[in-house]
Design a protein around this motif. Structure first.
Motif, short mmCIF file in Angstrom:
data_model
loop_
_atom_site.label_atom_id
_atom_site.label_comp_id
_atom_site.label_asym_id
_atom_site.label_seq_id
_atom_site.Cartn_x
_atom_site.Cartn_y
_atom_site.Cartn_z
N THR A 53 43.60 23.91 33.10
CA THR A 53 44.45 24.80 33.02
C THR A 53 43.66 26.05 32.39
O THR A 53 42.80 25.10 31.44
CB THR A 53 45.58 24.45 32.87
N GLY A 54 43.67 26.68 33.49
CA GLY A 54 42.89 28.08 32.47
C GLY A 54 42.04 28.93 34.18
O GLY A 54 41.56 28.14 35.10
N ASP A 55 41.00 29.44 33.41
CA ASP A 55 40.32 30.37 34.25
C ASP A 55 38.78 30.01 34.12
O ASP A 55 37.91 29.72 33.35
CB ASP A 55 40.25 32.07 32.73
N TYR A 56 37.95 30.06 35.65
CA TYR A 56 37.06 29.53 35.72
C TYR A 56 36.38 30.83 37.28
O TYR A 56 37.18 31.39 37.87
CB TYR A 56 36.50 28.46 36.62
N TYR A 57 35.14 31.08 36.99
CA TYR A 57 34.60 31.73 37.55
C TYR A 57 33.16 31.18 38.51
O TYR A 57 32.63 30.48 38.03
CB TYR A 57 34.27 32.87 37.09
N LEU A 58 33.11 30.94 39.69
CA LEU A 58 32.09 30.41 40.50
C LEU A 58 31.67 31.26 41.58
O LEU A 58 32.23 32.84 41.89
CB LEU A 58 33.15 29.58 41.58
N THR A 106 23.07 39.71 47.40
CA THR A 106 24.39 40.07 46.72
C THR A 106 25.31 38.63 46.21
O THR A 106 25.59 38.85 45.97
CB THR A 106 25.35 41.26 47.21
N SER A 107 25.10 38.93 44.65
CA SER A 107 26.24 38.81 44.00
C SER A 107 27.65 39.12 43.79
O SER A 107 27.91 40.19 43.21
CB SER A 107 25.42 38.36 42.27
N ARG A 108 28.53 38.26 43.49
CA ARG A 108 29.86 38.15 43.42
C ARG A 108 29.82 37.13 42.64
O ARG A 108 30.12 35.44 42.48
CB ARG A 108 30.86 38.92 44.24
N ASP A 109 31.59 37.33 41.52
CA ASP A 109 32.11 36.13 40.86
C ASP A 109 33.20 36.47 41.92
O ASP A 109 34.11 36.94 42.14
CB ASP A 109 32.20 36.28 39.68
N LEU A 110 34.47 34.38 42.38
CA LEU A 110 35.23 34.29 42.34
C LEU A 110 36.19 33.38 41.36
O LEU A 110 35.39 33.01 40.46
CB LEU A 110 35.02 33.25 43.82
N HIS A 111 37.13 34.25 41.21
CA HIS A 111 37.71 34.45 39.66
C HIS A 111 38.75 33.61 40.34
O HIS A 111 39.75 33.44 41.25
CB HIS A 111 38.72 35.11 39.01
N VAL A 112 39.19 31.93 39.45
CA VAL A 112 39.83 30.87 40.10
C VAL A 112 40.54 30.63 38.86
O VAL A 112 40.29 30.48 37.71
CB VAL A 112 39.06 29.51 40.54
N TYR A 113 41.74 31.02 39.11
CA TYR A 113 42.84 31.03 37.70
C TYR A 113 42.99 29.65 38.14
O TYR A 113 44.19 29.24 39.33
CB TYR A 113 44.07 31.65 37.46
N VAL A 114 43.29 28.33 36.97
CA VAL A 114 43.89 26.98 37.84
C VAL A 114 45.35 26.74 36.34
O VAL A 114 44.76 26.53 35.71
CB VAL A 114 43.25 25.65 37.09
N LYS A 115 46.27 26.71 37.13
CA LYS A 115 47.33 27.37 36.51
C LYS A 115 48.71 25.27 36.54
O LYS A 115 47.88 24.50 36.81
CB LYS A 115 48.26 27.45 37.34
N PRO A 116 49.32 25.70 35.46
CA PRO A 116 49.95 23.87 35.11
C PRO A 116 50.82 23.40 36.13
O PRO A 116 51.35 24.71 37.41
CB PRO A 116 50.61 23.79 34.07
#
Length: 149
Positions: free
Chosen positions: A93-98, A110-120
């Motif tokens: 679990t935690g924060d990930y950036y794609l 153009t570049s961007r980040d997708l923030h994915v929070y993996v929660k319990p």
């Protein structure tokens, strides 16, 4: 004296804007989620071969994009890319950036980040809550049984 509202539209300009405002999503380990990324041609000329590609994907993630390529995006039109993200069951679990890029023949990428929070998983929260309630209940029964003496 006359006044006229004039505007200048430079023909042949290329510009791409993101309609999607928030690049954040939440998941649980072992699940699949979809996320839509919308881009709009805000220029005055058509864009060709518009595509979205992920350049950085953390371990434990699988990404699929539909459609991979938009052949022509006319001025004022919007393209929607549906991104399907799957996580493995053993991911922490935690924060990930794609990181992804959007490219067209006429524009630099153009570049961007997708923030994915993996929660319990919620089941673990319910098990922990049940354990706490059992302990509190047992302490209450012990207090009622033996009380203050």
């Amino acid at each position: 004296m006359d006044k006229a509202q004039l505007s200048l539209g430079v023909m042949g300009t290329y510009k791409l804007s993101f309609v999607t405002q928030s690049f954040y999503m939440e998941m649980v380990p072992g699940s699949t989620q979809t996320f839509q990324i919308q881009v709009q041609n805000t220029g005055y000329s058509s864009l060709t071969n518009l595509n979205l590609a992920f350049t950085s994907v953390p371990k434990g993630f699988t990404v699929n994009i539909d459609p991979v390529n938009v052949l022509v995006l006319k001025p004022g039109d919007t393209a929607t890319f549906t991104v399907t993200i799957t996580t493995t069951g053993d991911i922490n679990t935690g924060d990930y950036y794609l990181t992804f890029v959007v490219k067209a023949d006429q524009l630099p990428q153009t570049s961007r980040d997708l923030h994915v929070y993996v929660k319990p998983q919620q089941s673990m929260v319910y098990v922990a809550l049940a354990a706490v309630l059992l302990v509190v209940g047992a302490l209450y029964l012990v207090y009622r049984r033996f009380g203050r003496r």
